[in-house]
Motif scaffolding. Structure first.
Motif, short mmCIF file in Angstrom:
data_model
loop_
_atom_site.label_atom_id
_atom_site.label_comp_id
_atom_site.label_asym_id
_atom_site.label_seq_id
_atom_site.Cartn_x
_atom_site.Cartn_y
_atom_site.Cartn_z
N VAL A 63 0.82 -1.28 -0.24
CA VAL A 63 -0.15 0.05 -0.06
C VAL A 63 0.77 1.16 -0.07
O VAL A 63 0.43 2.18 -0.70
CB VAL A 63 -0.79 0.10 1.26
CG1 VAL A 63 -1.68 1.36 1.50
CG2 VAL A 63 -2.08 -1.03 0.90
N VAL A 81 0.04 -6.81 -6.66
CA VAL A 81 -0.06 -7.51 -5.36
C VAL A 81 0.23 -8.77 -5.61
O VAL A 81 1.07 -9.76 -4.83
CB VAL A 81 -1.07 -7.04 -4.52
CG1 VAL A 81 -1.03 -7.96 -3.02
CG2 VAL A 81 -0.96 -5.54 -4.13
N VAL A 179 -4.50 -4.93 1.48
CA VAL A 179 -4.54 -3.96 0.31
C VAL A 179 -6.07 -3.53 -0.37
O VAL A 179 -6.46 -2.40 -0.60
CB VAL A 179 -4.12 -4.85 -0.96
CG1 VAL A 179 -4.19 -3.97 -2.39
CG2 VAL A 179 -2.38 -4.93 -0.85
#
Length: 281
Positions: A63, A81, A179
């Protein structure tokens, strides 16, 4: 959600460049998390808990990198991610493989330098395990030797491979748990920045009621006080986000509104004029 501000000319080229940087950073990020995991697991690596915690670390740092890279595409963020998680999982096995290769090379060098009757006997008896030829060969050796899981149970063969897959899924789950909520924050397409909190605090009922009337927000009759938060992009390009969380009966009721410059100035005037709010740091 995105703001209603139109992107500036040339912002598409900037977004493509940011996307390329973001995906490249994700590769390095995953490798760094793999190195961290291998370093830590020499001391402690609790079953199930360790990959989840590692996923939290990957998600939290991801993040932060997302903000630094100023990537606004949620699809690209999730893809990055996932890429970082895959690299982190594969990287752990690769680094362990490199450690085994390095240890085997050091052992062979030591034997060549000081070979004698004892060293020769060890070689003849075949007590020294041959170093793996590659990563896949190393994984096969590890699966054949087995992976201790709990108690006296050791997973071998397909069961060992399945346990590694589960570890990877747990890591990815932990990362996405961090996330996905972060991606709900608004993003400004004009200046290419995620909204961040620029002010927050507590407002007593009288102050909260005045702001609620101004913004035409419904205030619960039993509200004892309210917590507020203002979010804005780095460039201050468009409307400012304002959120109230009414506190009543131990519960909280959220309410949101977008403030144009005039409304924002009026809200700030009300908050600044009241001696009752206690700012939060």
């Amino acid at each position: 959600m995105d703001t209603t501000v139109a992107p500036l000319p040339g912002s598409r080229r900037r977004r493509v460049a940011n996307l390329a940087v973001w995906l490249s950073v994700c590769l390095v990020h995953g490798a760094a998390v793999a190195w961290l995991a291998v370093s830590v697991q020499h001391f402690a690596a609790p079953l199930v808990l360790f990959p989840i915690l590692l996923g939290f670390v990957l998600g939290a740092t991801g993040v932060g990198l997302l903000r630094v890279c100023r990537t606004g595409s949620r699809a690209a963020a999730l893809a990055g991610v996932i890429i970082a998680a895959i690299v982190a999982v594969a990287g752990q096995h690769y680094l362990c493989y490199r450690e085994v290769r390095a240890a085997a090379a050091e052992r062979d060098t030591s034997l060549r330098e000081s070979i004698g009757f004892r060293g020769l006997a060890e070689l003849i008896q075949g007590d020294l395990r041959q170093a793996p030829d590659g990563l896949l060969d190393y994984m096969r050796q590890q699966a054949d030797e087995g992976r201790p899981l709990w108690g006296t149970y050791t997973a071998t063969g397909i069961a060992a491979w399945a346990s590694w897959i589960v570890d990877g899924l747990l890591l990815l789950t932990g990362a996405l748990a961090v996330v996905i909520p972060a991606l709900r924050q608004p993003y400004c397409r004009r200046c290419g920045s995620w909204f961040r909190t620029v002010r927050r605090g507590h407002a007593a009922p009288a102050t909260a009621s005045r702001v609620a009337q101004l913004l035409e927000l419904a205030m619960p009759a039993s509200a004892a006080s309210a917590r507020y938060r203002m979010v804005w992009c780095d460039g201050g390009c468009g409307p400012c986000g304002f959120e109230f969380r009414w506190e009543h009966g131990g519960d909280e009721s959220p309410a949101q509104a977008w403030l144009d410059p005039q409304k924002r100035a009026e809200v700030l005037a009300i908050l600044d004029a009241s001696p009752e709010p206690t700012p939060e740091q």
